[in-house]
Design an enzyme around this catalytic site. Sequence first.
Site, PDB file in Angstrom:
ATOM      1  CE1 TYR A  11      17.440   3.879 -10.696  1.00  0.00           C
ATOM      2  CE2 TYR A  11      17.825   1.396 -10.369  1.00  0.00           C
ATOM      3  CZ  TYR A  11      17.106   2.353 -10.973  1.00  0.00           C
ATOM      4  OH  TYR A  11      15.980   1.897 -11.694  1.00  0.00           O
ATOM      5  CG  PHE A  69      -8.498   1.806   5.304  1.00  0.00           C
ATOM      6  CD1 PHE A  69      -9.563   2.104   6.116  1.00  0.00           C
ATOM      7  CD2 PHE A  69      -7.753   2.955   4.791  1.00  0.00           C
ATOM      8  CE1 PHE A  69     -10.108   3.414   6.545  1.00  0.00           C
ATOM      9  CE2 PHE A  69      -8.122   4.288   4.827  1.00  0.00           C
ATOM     10  CZ  PHE A  69      -9.224   4.579   5.744  1.00  0.00           C
ATOM     11  CG  ASP A  70      -9.420   4.372   1.547  1.00  0.00           C
ATOM     12  OD1 ASP A  70      -8.332   3.876   1.882  1.00  0.00           O
ATOM     13  OD2 ASP A  70      -9.392   5.508   1.478  1.00  0.00           O
ATOM     14  CG  HIS A 128     -13.204   8.315  -0.132  1.00  0.00           C
ATOM     15  ND1 HIS A 128     -13.148   7.134  -0.746  1.00  0.00           N
ATOM     16  CD2 HIS A 128     -12.124   8.222   0.693  1.00  0.00           C
ATOM     17  CE1 HIS A 128     -11.836   6.526  -0.491  1.00  0.00           C
ATOM     18  NE2 HIS A 128     -11.144   7.045   0.284  1.00  0.00           N
ATOM     19  CE  LYS A 140      -1.962   5.335   7.215  1.00  0.00           C
ATOM     20  NZ  LYS A 140      -1.714   5.150   5.643  1.00  0.00           N
ATOM     21  CB  ALA A 149      -1.056   1.119   8.369  1.00  0.00           C
ATOM     22  CG  ASP A 180      -3.088  -3.000   5.850  1.00  0.00           C
ATOM     23  OD1 ASP A 180      -2.128  -2.182   6.297  1.00  0.00           O
ATOM     24  OD2 ASP A 180      -4.150  -2.631   5.372  1.00  0.00           O
TER      25      ASP A 180
HETATM   26  C1  P70 Z   1      -5.783   6.898   6.387  1.00  0.00           C
HETATM   27  C2  P70 Z   1      -4.771   6.548   5.002  1.00  0.00           C
HETATM   28  C3  P70 Z   1      -3.948   4.375   4.352  1.00  0.00           C
HETATM   29  C4  P70 Z   1      -3.850   2.879   4.567  1.00  0.00           C
HETATM   30  C5  P70 Z   1      -4.340   2.321   5.721  1.00  0.00           C
HETATM   31  C6  P70 Z   1      -4.365   0.956   6.074  1.00  0.00           C
HETATM   32  C7  P70 Z   1      -4.776  -0.012   7.178  1.00  0.00           C
HETATM   33  C8  P70 Z   1      -3.288   0.710   3.913  1.00  0.00           C
HETATM   34  C9  P70 Z   1      -3.295   2.346   3.737  1.00  0.00           C
HETATM   35  C10 P70 Z   1      -2.614   2.565   2.431  1.00  0.00           C
HETATM   36  C11 P70 Z   1      -5.699   6.821   3.753  1.00  0.00           C
HETATM   37  C12 P70 Z   1      -6.541   7.942   4.021  1.00  0.00           C
HETATM   38  C13 P70 Z   1      -7.746   7.922   4.310  1.00  0.00           C
HETATM   39  C14 P70 Z   1      -8.620   9.197   4.304  1.00  0.00           C
HETATM   40  C15 P70 Z   1      -7.775  10.320   4.246  1.00  0.00           C
HETATM   41  C16 P70 Z   1      -6.365  10.221   3.948  1.00  0.00           C
HETATM   42  C17 P70 Z   1      -5.830   9.308   4.021  1.00  0.00           C
HETATM   43  N1  P70 Z   1      -4.745   5.116   5.185  1.00  0.00           N
HETATM   44  N2  P70 Z   1      -3.640   0.156   5.114  1.00  0.00           N
HETATM   45  O1  P70 Z   1      -5.625   7.931   6.520  1.00  0.00           O
HETATM   46  O2  P70 Z   1      -1.579   3.283   2.665  1.00  0.00           O
HETATM   47  O3  P70 Z   1      -1.817   5.813   2.191  1.00  0.00           O
HETATM   48  O4  P70 Z   1       0.272   4.901   2.296  1.00  0.00           O
HETATM   49  O5  P70 Z   1      -0.887   4.160   0.579  1.00  0.00           O
HETATM   50  O6  P70 Z   1      -4.973   2.971   6.823  1.00  0.00           O
HETATM   51  O7  P70 Z   1      -6.297   6.107   7.163  1.00  0.00           O
HETATM   52  P1  P70 Z   1      -1.000   4.776   1.935  1.00  0.00           P
END
Ligand code: P70
Length: 461
Positions: A73, A126-127, A452, A260, A219, A217
């Site tokens: 843990y 990003f979203d 979305h 990623k 990823a 960020d």
């Molecule tokens: C994507 C996914 C996640 C993401 C990112 C960046 C630059 C943070 C995160 C959050 C999300 C997604 C979008 C559309 C369809 C499916 C999934 N990106 N910063 O595919 O990370 O998902 O691990 O919480 O691109 O681009 P997490």
Amino acid sequence: MNKKYSAEPYRIKMVEPIKETTREQREMLLKNAGYNPFSLKSEDVYIDLLTDSGTGAMSQEQWGAMMVGDEAYAGSKSFYKLESVVKNITGYQYVMPVHQGRGAEQVFLPQLVTKAGMYYISNIHFDTTRAHVELSGARAIDCVIEECFVMDKFHPFKGNFDLVQLNKVILDKGPENIAGIIMTITNNSAGGQPVSMENLKEVKKIANKYHIATIIDGARYAENAYFIKEREKGYEDKAIIDIAREMCSYADAFLMSAKKDGLVNMGGLIVIKDNEELFNKCKIRAIPYEGFPTYGGMNGRDIEALAVGLMEALDERYLKHRIDQVRYLGDRLIEAGIPIQFPIGGHAVFVDCKSIAPHIPADQFPALAVTNAIYLEAGIRAVEIGTLLMGRDPDTHENVGTKMEYMRLTIPRRVYTYKHMDVIADAVIHVYEHRNELNGFEFVYEPPILRHFTATFKPVK
Ligand code: P70
């Protein structure tokens, strides 16, 4: 396959069969999914390009490492292994695993929002990042260079910040009201476009001048490092890991969706350069949301796989194939005259649906129309990155809108072959040739945030 596109630097030793469906079946399946590809079952998808997040294939070394995962843990051996790898890559002092990127966002982003009326600035948020900025009470402002919106014009670093605009926004809003500057590398929303080292350096200079924190960020930071090596003067002979470390030197914190460039199916990271007080605050917030700070929502075996995956993703041969494969798909579309974001980015090909379907207005989601059409045509699932994803302004409730209506063909890492790229290209070309038949969509159900993912639609007659 010629030298222009390098062959897979691996052999395949385990396979997952994929199902094919008929067009009649897909018509039914899409209708039942409310015309939202997120609601399709993956077994009803032939080639899945929804995301490159958590969809990659792990190596034999990663699977092997999982066997020694320490499930303690607190203070597990696996954590210390990961910590040492991450410190080595970033040059930072403080490391905390989290369950995925948004876990890092929900723990970290509110820490810098110390009062009402603050802003985060990014090249493009990003979203989920935008959502967490808003949930933390701040507002998100994007400051990307204008070239990013000129699709067919070459610029080696279309993800760059517009430094003049960045300065202006800081002065307009007041430096004391800027919570932080988020460097999204690569810039997902702009087409997986890289940010140059020089730009990162300049952003850091501006941030220092106004005492503002910078956050990566990261990823897709390894893909960004590869582009720097390929395109930026002075980096041709540098090792990818050294480029990565230099990129990190221009930030105070590194947040990562490890799904990623961590080459794992689940996981994330909060890494802080030297601010112990900030790290302690993150630890306190992590415990109720993510878990004890040495596991943060990950189990020991996944932490082991991440420690290995992070290093594999910095391997130049791996990166070359990765970037080549995506570029191969993009080149095939360009040859057919299909408008895409150019040059082709790291993780996906972004198809410009505004010019494919100019007869569909933004609020009827032209990129969703094209995305649904390629599912019907070939069972391929892509994703809309446009007006639908951008959502509504939290204050005015109007569609935020965007200059770009993209269909993103997102390529999972180490999963598909060049022949799959041909199948995708053929399907997109077919839809393009029948573009006049495309029709828009309107909401049946619209969720209030991150709409979305779960919205449902009906075709506009
Ligand atoms: C994507 C996914 C996640 C993401 C990112 C960046 C630059 C943070 C995160 C959050 C999300 C997604 C979008 C559309 C369809 C499916 C999934 N990106 N910063 O595919 O990370 O998902 O691990 O919480 O691109 O681009 P997490």
